[in-house]
Design a protein around this motif. Sequence first.
Motif, PDB file in Angstrom:
ATOM      1  N   ASP A 142      -7.414   5.332  -1.380  1.00 52.19           N
ATOM      2  CA  ASP A 142      -7.526   3.897  -1.181  1.00 52.19           C
ATOM      3  C   ASP A 142      -8.235   3.653   0.147  1.00 52.19           C
ATOM      4  O   ASP A 142      -7.816   4.173   1.182  1.00 52.19           O
ATOM      5  N   ILE A 143      -9.316   2.874   0.134  1.00 50.87           N
ATOM      6  CA  ILE A 143     -10.011   2.547   1.385  1.00 50.87           C
ATOM      7  C   ILE A 143      -9.854   1.072   1.740  1.00 50.87           C
ATOM      8  O   ILE A 143     -10.482   0.594   2.679  1.00 50.87           O
ATOM      9  N   HIS A 144      -9.009   0.375   0.992  1.00 51.86           N
ATOM     10  CA  HIS A 144      -8.788  -1.041   1.240  1.00 51.86           C
ATOM     11  C   HIS A 144      -7.540  -1.231   2.096  1.00 51.86           C
ATOM     12  O   HIS A 144      -6.509  -0.587   1.870  1.00 51.86           O
TER      13      HIS A 144
ATOM     14  N   GLY B 112     -21.932   4.334   9.568  1.00 52.76           N
ATOM     15  CA  GLY B 112     -22.102   3.784   8.227  1.00 52.76           C
ATOM     16  C   GLY B 112     -20.799   3.775   7.454  1.00 52.76           C
ATOM     17  O   GLY B 112     -20.451   2.787   6.787  1.00 52.76           O
ATOM     18  N   LEU B 113     -20.045   4.856   7.535  1.00 53.30           N
ATOM     19  CA  LEU B 113     -18.764   4.927   6.846  1.00 53.30           C
ATOM     20  C   LEU B 113     -17.776   3.920   7.431  1.00 53.30           C
ATOM     21  O   LEU B 113     -17.041   3.247   6.686  1.00 53.30           O
ATOM     22  N   ALA B 114     -17.743   3.812   8.759  1.00 51.50           N
ATOM     23  CA  ALA B 114     -16.836   2.858   9.393  1.00 51.50           C
ATOM     24  C   ALA B 114     -17.122   1.442   8.920  1.00 51.50           C
ATOM     25  O   ALA B 114     -16.194   0.663   8.624  1.00 51.50           O
TER      26      ALA B 114
ATOM     27  N   ALA C 169     -15.839  -3.295   5.546  1.00 47.00           N
ATOM     28  CA  ALA C 169     -16.243  -4.208   4.478  1.00 47.00           C
ATOM     29  C   ALA C 169     -15.264  -4.190   3.314  1.00 47.00           C
ATOM     30  O   ALA C 169     -15.129  -5.187   2.586  1.00 47.00           O
ATOM     31  N   ALA C 170     -14.558  -3.062   3.150  1.00 44.69           N
ATOM     32  CA  ALA C 170     -13.561  -2.943   2.081  1.00 44.69           C
ATOM     33  C   ALA C 170     -12.227  -3.570   2.465  1.00 44.69           C
ATOM     34  O   ALA C 170     -11.286  -3.544   1.669  1.00 44.69           O
ATOM     35  N   GLY C 171     -12.133  -4.098   3.674  1.00 45.55           N
ATOM     36  CA  GLY C 171     -10.915  -4.785   4.091  1.00 45.55           C
ATOM     37  C   GLY C 171     -10.028  -3.999   5.022  1.00 45.55           C
ATOM     38  O   GLY C 171      -8.918  -4.439   5.330  1.00 45.55           O
TER      39      GLY C 171
END
Length: 246
Positions: free
Chosen positions: A2-4, A20-22, A27-29
């Motif tokens: 889960d990345i949210h 970029g990953l950060a 952006a995913a919350g």
Amino acid sequence: MDIHHRTAFVVGGTSGIGLGLARRLAAAGSTVVVGGRDTGRVDDLETVRVDVTDPDSVLRARDEVLTAHPDVDLLVTMAGVLLQEDLRDPAHAAAAETTVTVNLLGTMRVVDAFTPHFLARGDADVVTVSSGIAFLPFPLMPAYGASKAGVHAYTEALRPQLAGTGVRVTEIVPPAVATAGQERVNPAALPLDAYLDEALELLTQDPTPDEIVVAAAQHLRWAERDGTYAELLAARSKALAVLPGR
């Protein structure tokens, strides 16, 4: 994974794949803090200065992050340097030492700093970052390959050591990605956004793979198994022509 709505600390997140990953996590919350030596390059995310070559700096950064965000439950450790070396010149040892200190010891120090916190939580993710070069060396950068092979081996040991604790361990294995000038020297380098799209699609699978290996990294990861190792290593060795006297 889960990345949210996670609380993440991305070490080595002030540039390149890490930044970029950060930004994708944010952006995913998720709440995201990025760490690095040059935090002035980032103005859209919370930053903490950390130098992974300095054990005290790592501990100070951990304390700063956990004071502000005691619910940190995702650690990405990817601080790294990529240096050329001429192994015929003993002076290469300085570059080798820097590479191993940043890439391998830095990974260990960051993971060690957060492990007690994660064990107390009983629910967290640790993400390490090796490289396709960990599995198929690029002879122009020998210590880089050795350090990333070390990150892979360390991750493989960390995962069973933390099994049953609720702390999950995932390794990202990037190929060449068009950051830090890679696009100028390697026309095969993936555009950053394309790489992140594919890597995050794998990372968010359930269950999460132990290794995140995008299509462009598969031939590196499995060269020995596929019987292509010697041929690919010979091709990659052609880059040694840039060294003096070659």
